[in-house]
Design an enzyme around this catalytic site. Structure first.
Site, PDB file in Angstrom:
ATOM      1  CD  GLU A  30      -2.424  -1.228   2.420  1.00  0.00           C
ATOM      2  OE1 GLU A  30      -2.148  -0.351   3.210  1.00  0.00           O
ATOM      3  OE2 GLU A  30      -3.152  -3.072   2.615  1.00  0.00           O
ATOM      4  CD  GLU A  60      -4.551  -4.356   5.231  1.00  0.00           C
ATOM      5  OE1 GLU A  60      -3.970  -3.381   4.983  1.00  0.00           O
ATOM      6  OE2 GLU A  60      -5.277  -5.327   4.543  1.00  0.00           O
ATOM      7  CG  HIS A 129      -1.932   2.560  14.006  1.00  0.00           C
ATOM      8  ND1 HIS A 129      -2.786   2.652  13.409  1.00  0.00           N
ATOM      9  CD2 HIS A 129      -1.658   3.247  12.394  1.00  0.00           C
ATOM     10  CE1 HIS A 129      -3.520   2.766  12.782  1.00  0.00           C
ATOM     11  NE2 HIS A 129      -2.162   3.741  12.086  1.00  0.00           N
TER      12      HIS A 129
END
Length: 322
Positions: A30, A60, A129
């Site tokens: 990406e 993904e 994250h």
């Protein structure tokens, strides 16, 4: 010849070298081409290799699945997953296909794919994250799991990963991407599966990887003990011999990781030490880890992550017991 590089620059230059060395290497993910990746780790590569560096959809599972097909047809895919937690969406591809293709085909097809992904806390990012799932990836037979701790280690380990005949999950500590520079050799390859004895010592063994290694080094300096600090580098397969040999020498051990405590790799390392060096232990093994909760948001993230103070306390406990 060597350069002073940050970790993110070491990633980029390693990929540039491997793209130039081997026409089978393909880099994608990406935003890795036009934007250069979310952390700019692949910036500029598309200009030099427009046919082998390309953007992929935000999917993904598809990114990992495409790599299986590319690898099966003779290429060496190096996909980037923007953040490690996003790889959960492709975990079924890892477990069902990437890790099994050699076994399933009795060795007629291999999967020389290196999946790069930043991981871990310390940058005050959003939810999903900042997680550390290395134990989960290490639990899948057929996957190699590698975590560098510095720019030079990144160059050597990533080079070996891209050239490896089997799949590698290459986890890059996000908080180290731009935290410091060091000299990185132009030609550098570190064999996978070999731990590094960072500092030698006689009183206690401290095992840490990724960004926790720097915290551990600061902690043992504060304690003032003669500590042997080990960076496993490759978590699967784990270099048990180096770890056990060190514990037999020191008789005490502290294992550090930022992932949650339960079923973390500290438990596996502890089990192996108990199996092979139990009668050499002079004190119970200590674990200094993250907590069994999701990585908290900005205001509490620093309380979650092990720091040098918590690690130093663990070292003191190991030295004081027994």
């Amino acid at each position: 010849m060597a350069e002073q590089l940050r970790m993110v620059e070491a990633v980029r230059e390693t990929l540039r070298t491997e793209l130039g060395r081997d026409d089978d290497v393909v880099v994608y993910g990406e935003d890795v081409a036009r934007a250069g990746g979310v952390f700019r780790a692949t910036e500029g590569l598309v200009d030099d290799y427009p046919e082998r560096v390309f953007d992929a959809p935000v999917a993904e599972s598809g990114i990992v699945g495409i790599g299986v097909g590319l690898a099966a047809t003779g290429l060496r895919p190096v996909p980037e997953i923007q953040f490690q937690s996003f790889l959960y969406q492709g975990f079924h591809q890892l477990a069902q296909h990437v890790a099994r293709i050699r076994s399933r085909t009795r060795g007629t097809i291999t999967c020389p794919m290196t999946i790069r992904t930043p991981y871990g806390g310390g940058i005050h990012a959003l939810e999903l994250h900042s997680e550390s799932f290395e134990a989960g990836f290490s639990h899948v037979p057929g996957l190699k799991v590698v975590i560098p701790s510095s720019p030079a280690e990144t160059k050597g380990l990533l080079t070996a990963a891209v050239r490896d005949p089997d799949p590698v999950v290459f986890m890059e500590p996000t908080r180290l991407y731009r935290s410091f520079r060091e000299e990185v050799p132009e030609h550098h390859e570190i064999p996978l599966g070999e731990a590094r004895v960072v500092d030698s010592g006689d009183d206690v063994t401290v095992i840490a990887w990724g960004s926790m290694l720097r915290e551990a080094l600061e902690a043992v300096e504060d304690v003032g003990a003669s500590a042997e600090v080990i960076d496993p580098r490759t978590l699967s397969p784990l270099d048990t011999a180096t770890i056990v040999g060190s514990v037999k020498k020191t008789g005490r051990c502290v294992v550090v990781h930022e992932a949650p405590r339960t079923a973390g790799l500290a438990g596996e390392i502890t089990a192996r030490i108990n199996e092979e060096a139990f009668f050499y232990l002079e004190a119970p093994l200590e674990r200094v880890t993250g907590y069994d909760v999701p990585v908290p948001m900005f205001a509490r993230e620093d309380d979650y992550l092990p720091d040098s103070e918590r690690i130093a306390a663990g070292v003191h406990r190991a030295l004081d017991d027994g």
